[in-house]
Write an enzyme that holds these catalytic residues in place. Sequence first.
Site, PDB file in Angstrom:
ATOM      1  N   SER A 111       0.826  -1.207   0.000  1.00  0.00           N
ATOM      2  CA  SER A 111       0.000   0.000   0.000  1.00  0.00           C
ATOM      3  C   SER A 111       0.867   1.268   0.000  1.00  0.00           C
ATOM      4  CB  SER A 111      -0.966  -0.071   1.199  1.00  0.00           C
ATOM      5  OG  SER A 111      -1.958   0.907   1.101  1.00  0.00           O
ATOM      6  N   ASP A 161     -10.652  -4.038  -4.516  1.00  0.00           N
ATOM      7  CA  ASP A 161     -10.001  -3.101  -3.586  1.00  0.00           C
ATOM      8  C   ASP A 161     -10.690  -1.737  -3.674  1.00  0.00           C
ATOM      9  OD1 ASP A 161      -8.296  -1.413  -2.190  1.00  0.00           O
ATOM     10  OD2 ASP A 161      -6.491  -2.463  -2.832  1.00  0.00           O
ATOM     11  N   HIS A 192      -8.299  -4.827  -0.236  1.00  0.00           N
ATOM     12  CA  HIS A 192      -6.998  -4.213   0.064  1.00  0.00           C
ATOM     13  C   HIS A 192      -6.118  -5.112   0.936  1.00  0.00           C
ATOM     14  CE1 HIS A 192      -4.578  -0.648  -0.326  1.00  0.00           C
ATOM     15  NE2 HIS A 192      -4.365  -0.588   0.978  1.00  0.00           N
TER      16      HIS A 192
END
Length: 217
Positions: A111, A161, A192
Amino acid sequence: MTPTDQLAFIHRFVPASSPGRGETLLLLHGTGGNEQDLLTLGQELLPGAALLSPRGRILENGMPRFFRRLAEGVFDLADLKLQTDALAGFVSAVSHKYGLQSGKIVAVGYSNGANIAASVMLTYPDVLAGAILFRPMVPFVPTASPSLRNVPVLLAAGRRDPIVVPEQTLALGEILKTAGARVTLHWHEGGHELGRDDIVAAKDWIHVEPGEHPGKL
Ligand code: MLT
């Protein structure tokens, strides 16, 4: 930036416990994480490899990040540039300090950590030998394409996501491919959070000999 500043990332370094291929995994956590988060993952991906795990220097409501954002998915590009420079400087300074093999540092980012890794690749194409980017976005669009010829990159995206829409990962893949990188894409059916399949895909990818990555996007 002075050499002292370059070392000013809180970090964990785990020396290699087996000679292996000489890679060091540069572990870059997500928002709200820290230098401990990805150590177990790193050990699982490449057992015995050296691990270098810095903590992002920005605090957002007390949560460490690698660069500031103005809103979800809207990055502060001036700070991104500053923090990209700082992280690249840190990698080079600690490589010297810990005697890491140059040209053998592979980023593993999740991320926000994937986004700073992509930013380092696009800004300093010689710093990373490859990268595993879990749930990455386009950190910025480079004005001139860097040279990432044959640099292997695994992009692992979540089809559902809500934070990183699939188009973002595909757009990053195109930027990297245009720069000459060998891009492999893994689709996770969920969102995610990482799934077991992401880890398996990363292990399969990292155990391919450098130079043998096919570049499938
Ligand atoms: C995050 O929450 O970390 C975002 O999805 C990515 C970023 O802000 O870099």
